[in-house]
Design an enzyme around this catalytic site. Structure first.
Site, PDB file in Angstrom:
ATOM      1  N   ASP A   1      -3.104   6.334   4.685  1.00  0.00           N
ATOM      2  CA  ASP A   1      -2.169   5.312   5.156  1.00  0.00           C
ATOM      3  C   ASP A   1      -2.876   4.148   5.832  1.00  0.00           C
ATOM      4  OD1 ASP A   1       0.408   4.196   5.731  1.00  0.00           O
ATOM      5  OD2 ASP A   1       0.254   4.973   7.770  1.00  0.00           O
TER       6      ASP A   1
ATOM      7  N   LYS B   1      -1.320   8.520  15.240  1.00  0.00           N
ATOM      8  CA  LYS B   1       0.030   8.398  15.776  1.00  0.00           C
ATOM      9  C   LYS B   1       0.136   9.101  17.127  1.00  0.00           C
ATOM     10  CE  LYS B   1       1.841   6.462  12.037  1.00  0.00           C
ATOM     11  NZ  LYS B   1       2.365   5.084  12.055  1.00  0.00           N
TER      12      LYS B   1
ATOM     13  N   GLU C   1      -2.063   4.167  17.797  1.00  0.00           N
ATOM     14  CA  GLU C   1      -0.653   3.787  17.815  1.00  0.00           C
ATOM     15  C   GLU C   1       0.120   4.746  18.724  1.00  0.00           C
ATOM     16  OE1 GLU C   1       0.706   2.012  13.714  1.00  0.00           O
ATOM     17  OE2 GLU C   1      -0.250   3.947  13.364  1.00  0.00           O
TER      18      GLU C   1
ATOM     19  N   HIS D   1      -6.572  -0.470   5.449  1.00  0.00           N
ATOM     20  CA  HIS D   1      -6.634  -1.379   6.595  1.00  0.00           C
ATOM     21  C   HIS D   1      -8.020  -1.418   7.239  1.00  0.00           C
ATOM     22  CE1 HIS D   1      -2.475  -2.239   6.288  1.00  0.00           C
ATOM     23  NE2 HIS D   1      -2.015  -1.176   6.904  1.00  0.00           N
TER      24      HIS D   1
ATOM     25  N   HIS E   1      -1.590  -6.305   5.565  1.00  0.00           N
ATOM     26  CA  HIS E   1      -1.127  -7.233   6.589  1.00  0.00           C
ATOM     27  C   HIS E   1      -2.111  -7.362   7.749  1.00  0.00           C
ATOM     28  CE1 HIS E   1       0.431  -3.438   8.369  1.00  0.00           C
ATOM     29  NE2 HIS E   1       0.280  -4.058   9.525  1.00  0.00           N
TER      30      HIS E   1
ATOM     31  N   LYS F   1       0.829  -1.195   0.000  1.00  0.00           N
ATOM     32  CA  LYS F   1       0.000   0.000   0.000  1.00  0.00           C
ATOM     33  C   LYS F   1       0.870   1.256   0.000  1.00  0.00           C
ATOM     34  CE  LYS F   1      -0.329   0.452   5.013  1.00  0.00           C
ATOM     35  NZ  LYS F   1       0.303   1.754   5.185  1.00  0.00           N
TER      36      LYS F   1
ATOM     37  N   LYS G   1      -3.533 -11.287   9.784  1.00  0.00           N
ATOM     38  CA  LYS G   1      -3.434 -11.636  11.203  1.00  0.00           C
ATOM     39  C   LYS G   1      -4.476 -12.696  11.571  1.00  0.00           C
ATOM     40  CE  LYS G   1      -1.483  -7.251  12.743  1.00  0.00           C
ATOM     41  NZ  LYS G   1      -0.288  -7.860  13.338  1.00  0.00           N
TER      42      LYS G   1
END
Length: 487
Positions: free
Chosen positions: A238, A329, A219, A243, A181, A151, A185
C-alpha cells in the site's frame, strides 16, 4: 485562491471522464480539486462527466457533488462559482454502457470544439481498473486521451507485468499516468529545487558526507472502511512501493540533463536499477493489537499494518549509505518526513562535557506534510563562559512566506500535469516492475508480524534494525512556532 501564472494550465479544452465519481476519493479530493482548478482559471474550458454504479439523475448527481464540496473543499464555494461549475457537469450511470458514455463525451466535445482533449480518471478499486479501461476502449475514447490510474499497480512482479500488458492493449504507455499523490505535494517537489538550484548542498549530497537517510511516514489513522482492501494488500504494497520508494528516488537521483519529464523519469529509474534486492532480515513487519478483531479481517491474519526496512543503492554516489523506511497504521503521530543525517567530524577537539555528539549528528529534515517545512540542525556554542554546545536549527516554513496561498493540493497538481501531458511526477511501467522485482524475496517468504500497541512507534525490533543509529522520530525538538516571539 492561488495566483494564476501564464503557461500553468493546459492549452486545450478538457473533457474529464471521472469513473468512480461517487466514491470516497472523488468526494474528498477529486471534486474539490477539479472545482478549484476550474474556478481559479487553471482550466479555462472543461466538461466533467461522472461515471459510477449508482442510478442518479442530473439533479441528484449535482446535489452529491455540491455536498462533497461543502464538506471537503478547503476553499470557499461561492454561489456564482458553483453555478458555473455545475453547468459543466454530467452523469452517466455505468449501466448505460459504452454507448451512453460515448454519447455524453461526444456532446461535451461538440460544446468545447474539435481541439479538445480527454482525461480519464479511474477512481476505482484495482479489481475494477481493467474493466474501466475496457469500457473506455469500447466507447472509442482512447484517441486524444490520457488516463490516470490509482495505486496499487499490481501486487507483485507477475501481476504488475500482466496489468501493464493488458493496459497497453488499449492505451500507449505515454497515455498512462500512474498517480502517486506524495509526489504531487509541494514539499516533495521542493527536494528537486533544494538539491539542484543550490551550490551549497549538491556537492555534499553523497556517501562522503551523508551517513544515512530516513523516510518516515507514520499514521495515527486505522483502517476505517478499508479493511477488505487492506487485508489483501498490507502496508508494504500500500505504501512502500507506490509512495516511499518514489520519494527515495527524488532524494537519491542524479542530476537530470534537463528539468523535464523524460530526463527526470530516466534518473529515477536509474535509482531503481541500482537498488539491491530487499533482504527479509532487513525488514520488520508489524501488526497492531486488535487488528484481527476488526470487521473484514481474518482472525489469523498475517497482514502487516506496519513495515520498517533498510535498503541500499549500489552506485557511486550512495554505496554504503543505508536508507531506512518506516510506515504503519495506528502509530503515535502522523508525520511525513525525510531526514538526512550527515557524518560527524572524524575527530573532536571539544572537552568532555561540552555536549558535542550528545544529541546525534546534524540533520537536514524535509517535512512532506502540506505545511511544507525544512530544518537544518547543527551544534552551536551556548552563551556564557566555557565551551558548552547545544543543538540549534535553521527552519523554513511555507506559511511564513507570502506564497502559502499559491500551493496546489497534491491531486490538483497531478490532474493539471496529466492534462498537460507532464509525466515528471508520475511513475512508469519500467519503474514499477523493477520495484516489484526487488521485493520478490520479501513477498515470497515474509517474516512473521510482530505485535505492537496502538499509539506506539511500532514493534521493538525496529531499534535493532537501525542500530547503532536511532530513529529520527519522535522529534526531541519541536518545530519553531512562528506566532511566538523570541523562538
Amino acid at each position: 485562491m492561488a495566483k494564476i501564472h501564464a503557461g500553468e494550465g493546459p492549452k486545450y479544452p478538457q473533457v474529464v471522464v471521472l469513473v468512480g465519481a461517487t466514491g470516497d476519493l472523488a468526494r474528498r479530493k477529486l471534486w474539490p480539486g477539479l472545482f478549484h482548478l476550474a474556478t481559479a482559471g487553471f482550466i479555462h474550458s472543461c466538461r466533467i462527466i461522472g461515471v459510477s454504479l449508482e442510478d442518479l439523475d442530473a439533479q441528484a448527481f449535482g446535489t452529491l457533488v455540491r455536498g462533497a464540496l461543502d464538506e471537503f473543499s478547503r476553499r470557499e464555494v461561492t454561489a456564482a462559482h458553483w453555478e458555473a461549475f455545475a453547468a459543466n457537469l454530467e452523469y452517466v450511470p455505468l449501466a448505460h454502457g459504452a454507448s451512453g458514455l460515448k454519447a455524453a463525451v461526444d456532446k461535451a466535445e461538440q460544446a468545447l470544439g474539435a481541439d479538445s482533449r480527454r482525461l480519464h480518471y479511474l477512481s476505482v478499486p484495482p479489481s475494477a481498473a481493467l474493466s474501466a479501461v475496457r469500457l473506455l476502449g469500447e466507447a472509442g475514447l482512447v484517441e486524444r486521451s490520457r488516463v490516470i490510474m490509482e495505486k496499487p499497480f499490481g501486487t507483485d512482479l507477475a501481476s504488475a507485468v500482466s496489468l501493464n500488458a493488458r493496459l497497453h492493449e488499449v492505451f500507449k504507455e505515454e497515455q498512462i499516468f500512474r498517480i502517486d499523490h506524495f509526489l504531487g505535494k509541494e514539499p516533495a517537489q521542493n527536494i528537486l529545487a533544494f538539491r539542484f538550484a543550490n551550490g551549497l548542498f549538491e556537492p555534499i549530497w553523497n556517501r562522503n558526507f551523508i551517513d544515512h537517510v530516513q523516510i518516515d511516514v507514520p499514521e495515527t489513522l486505522g483502517l476505517g472502511q478499508r479493511s477488505g482492501f487492506y487485508e489483501a494488500v498490507g502496508a508494504f504494497r500500500d505504501m512502500v512501493v507506490t509512495h516511499l520508494f518514489q520519494i527515495l528516488a527524488f532524494m537519491a537521483m542524479e542530476p537530470p540533463t534537463a528539468l523535464e519529464p523524460g530526463p527526470i523519469g530516466e534518473e529515477k529509474n536509474k535509482v531503481f536499477r541500482s537498488m539491491l534486492p530487499l533482504v527479509p532480515a532487513d525488514v520488520v513487519r508489524g501488526q497492531y493489537t486488535g487488528y484481527r478483531a476488526e470487521a473484514g479481517v481474518d482472525s489469523e491474519s498475517d497482514t502487516e499494518t506496519f513495515i520498517a526496512l533498510k535498503c541500499s543503492i549500489d552506485n557511486w554516489r550512495w554505496a554504503g549509505v543505508p536508507f531506512y523506511l518506516r510506515t504503519g497504521k495506528r502509530l503515535a503521530e502522523g508525520q511525513r518526513i525525510i531526514s538526512i543525517a550527515f557524518r560527524e567530524p572524524p575527530k573532536s577537539m571539544f572537552p568532555a562535557g561540552s555536549g558535542v555528539s550528545e544529541q546525534g549528528p546534524d540533520h537536514l529534515t524535509f517535512d512532506l506534510a502540506d505545511a511544507a517545512k525544512m530544518s537544518l540542525s547543527f551544534y552551536g556554542k551556548r552563551p556564557g563562559p566555557g565551551m558548552r554546545l547545544d543543538k540549534q536549527s535553521l527552519q523554513f516554513a511555507m506559511h511564513e512566506t507570502g506564497f502559502a496561498g499559491d500551493v496546489l493540493e497534491a491531486y490538483e497538481r497531478l490532474i493539471l500535469d496529466a492534462m498537460k501531458a507532464d509525466r515528471t511526477l508520475f511513475t512508469t511501467a519500467e519503474g514499477i516492475e523493477r520495484l516489484w522485482e526487488l521485493s520478490a524475496a520479501l513477498l515470497q517468504e515474509p517474516l512473521p508480524v510482530h505485535p505492537y500497541a496502538p499509539g506506539s512507534w511500532g514493534p521493538n525490533a525496529i531499534h535493532q534494525l537501525v542500530a547503532p543509529r536511532a530513529w529520527r522520530l519522535p522529534f526531541e525538538r519541536a518545530w519553531r512556532d512562528p506566532n511566538k516571539t523570541g523562538s
